[in-house]
Structures are given as C-alpha cells and as structure tokens.
Design an enzyme around this catalytic site. Structure first.
Site, PDB file in Angstrom:
ATOM      1  CG  ASP A  25     -41.499   2.705 113.908  1.00  0.00           C
ATOM      2  OD1 ASP A  25     -40.708   2.970 112.979  1.00  0.00           O
ATOM      3  OD2 ASP A  25     -41.556   1.595 114.444  1.00  0.00           O
ATOM      4  CB  VAL A  48     -33.489   4.748 111.921  1.00  0.00           C
ATOM      5  CG1 VAL A  48     -34.189   4.987 110.601  1.00  0.00           C
ATOM      6  CG2 VAL A  48     -33.999   5.708 112.981  1.00  0.00           C
ATOM      7  CG  ASP A  49     -29.375   1.023 108.617  1.00  0.00           C
ATOM      8  OD1 ASP A  49     -30.091   0.890 107.608  1.00  0.00           O
ATOM      9  OD2 ASP A  49     -28.131   0.896 108.611  1.00  0.00           O
ATOM     10  CB  VAL A 140     -25.809   3.952 116.928  1.00  0.00           C
ATOM     11  CG1 VAL A 140     -24.446   3.285 116.847  1.00  0.00           C
ATOM     12  CG2 VAL A 140     -26.883   2.922 117.229  1.00  0.00           C
ATOM     13  CE1 TYR A 141     -22.620   5.391 113.330  1.00  0.00           C
ATOM     14  CE2 TYR A 141     -23.281   7.002 111.697  1.00  0.00           C
ATOM     15  CZ  TYR A 141     -22.775   5.754 112.011  1.00  0.00           C
ATOM     16  OH  TYR A 141     -22.412   4.889 111.006  1.00  0.00           O
TER      17      TYR A 141
END
Ligand code: AR6
Length: 184
Positions: A25, A48-49, A140-141
């Site tokens: 992590d 992550v954000d 996500v991207y």
C-alpha cells in the site's frame, strides 16, 4: 584519479536510480516522497488518491487547495506533478501527478511517461532520495497494466535524477507480476 564511489556516496556511478518493486500500500511506504495518482482538480478522489488523503489527513488537502488558488486554478495539467507535505503519512512529501485517461484511438504514452519524469524532477528539487510510485493510470483511468508497467519502468530507468531509489508499490499480485517482467 578520483574514486567514483567517493564522489557518489549513494552508489550510483551512472546517475540512474535503483529500481525496486514491492507488493503493498503506497500510504504505508517509508520513502521520502510518495507519488499520488491524482486528478487535475487536486481535490481528491478514489483509489490511491482517496487512500492518501484518508490516511494523510486534512493538511494535504489544505495544501492542494492553496496550490489551486495560487497556481492551478484551471487544474494541474495531465503529465505534470506538484508536491505537498505528507500530513500523517510516514513519507515527508506527496508528489501529486495527473495520469492520462486511457484512450483506445490515441497514443497518450508520452503523457504517462511525463508523469514519471516530472515526479522525479520534483522529487529531485525537494532533495528526496527515495520515491515510491503507484502504477499511475492503471486503475480508474483504465490504462492496460502491462503497458503501464512497461512505460513506468522504461521511463524511470532512463531518467537522469538525483533520486537514489525508485520503488514501485503494487497493490495486487497482477500488478506486481506486470512490473516484475521489467524489473530484475
Ligand atoms: N497503494 C498502491 N496502489 C494502489 C492503492 C494503494 N493504496 N490503491 C489503488 N492502487 P488509481 P488512476 C492501485 O485508480 O488509474 C482517482 O479517483 C490500483 O490498483 O488510484 O491514475 C483520482 O482522483 C491501480 O493499479 O489511479 C483520479 O480521478 C493503481 O494503483 C483517478 O482515480 C492506480 O489506480 C486516477 O486514476
């Protein structure tokens, strides 16, 4: 003739960072700087954000808001990077970079490479010796993991930087395996 190991106490006579990969992590990394796979708003998100802001606490977001107000009113452009302190994380700094969204019909590889290069440039300016990266854009991207891993490793390997160690922190076994094909 000077002994190169004396002029290069980090043991990097070729000026290239040492590459390591770990499964784990990013918020738990004991590195000088950890890189956030942010979005251009700098105001947080998922993946992550989300984890960085959740564990790092409100100071990071407050600094991001200040950066928006002072420099990035229109957002941090894709491929760029900017640093804040790291709040309650073990790291000293968070380097926020904005990866490109994967596009099937457009080659955005250069923007993804730029995330790694720009993050290392910012890390060098800060004096960070160890930098931990997630696999930018591969969540996500939507960037395909194998390709994202290749670009990440090739870019960092070619970077000329004062950073001594670059650690890729991979969240799951699949991501670890993708990076392991290129590191080692
Ligand atoms: N530590 C390490 N890797 C992680 C962690 C973690 N704690 N959590 C997820 N990953 P992503 P992106 C992996 O989606 O694709 C946000 O909403 C994950 O499995 O975090 O660049 C932002 O605000 C994947 O392999 O980043 C943006 O809107 C990789 O980290 C958008 O997502 C990157 O996944 C950015 O998307």
């Amino acid at each position: 003739m000077p002994n190169p190991t004396h002029s290069d106490p980090g043991g990097r006579p070729d000026g290239r960072p040492r590459l390591t990969i770990v499964r784990g992590d990013i918020t738990e990394q004991d590195a000088d700087a950890v890189v956030n796979a942010a979005n251009s708003s700098l105001l947080g998100g998922g993946g992550v954000d989300g984890a960085i802001h959740r564990k790092g606490g409100p100071d990071i977001l407050a600094e991001c808001r200040d950066l928006r107000a002072s420099q990035y009113g229109k957002g941090l452009p894709t491929g760029r990077a900017v640093a804040t302190t790291a709040g309650r994380l073990p790291a000293r700094w968070v380097i926020h970079t904005v990866g490109p969204v994967w596009a099937k019909n457009e080659d955005r590889s250069e923007l993804l490479a730029s995330c790694y290069r720009e993050s290392l440039r910012v890390a060098g300016e800060l004096g960070a010796r160890t930098v931990a990266f997630p696999a930018v854009s591969t969540g996500v991207y939507g960037w395909p993991l194998e390709d994202g891993a290749r670009i990440a490793v090739e870019t960092v390997r070619e970077a000329e930087t004062a950073v001594e160690e670059v650690r890729f922190v991979l969240f799951d076994e699949r991501a670890y395996a993708a990076f392991a094909q290129h590191v080692g």
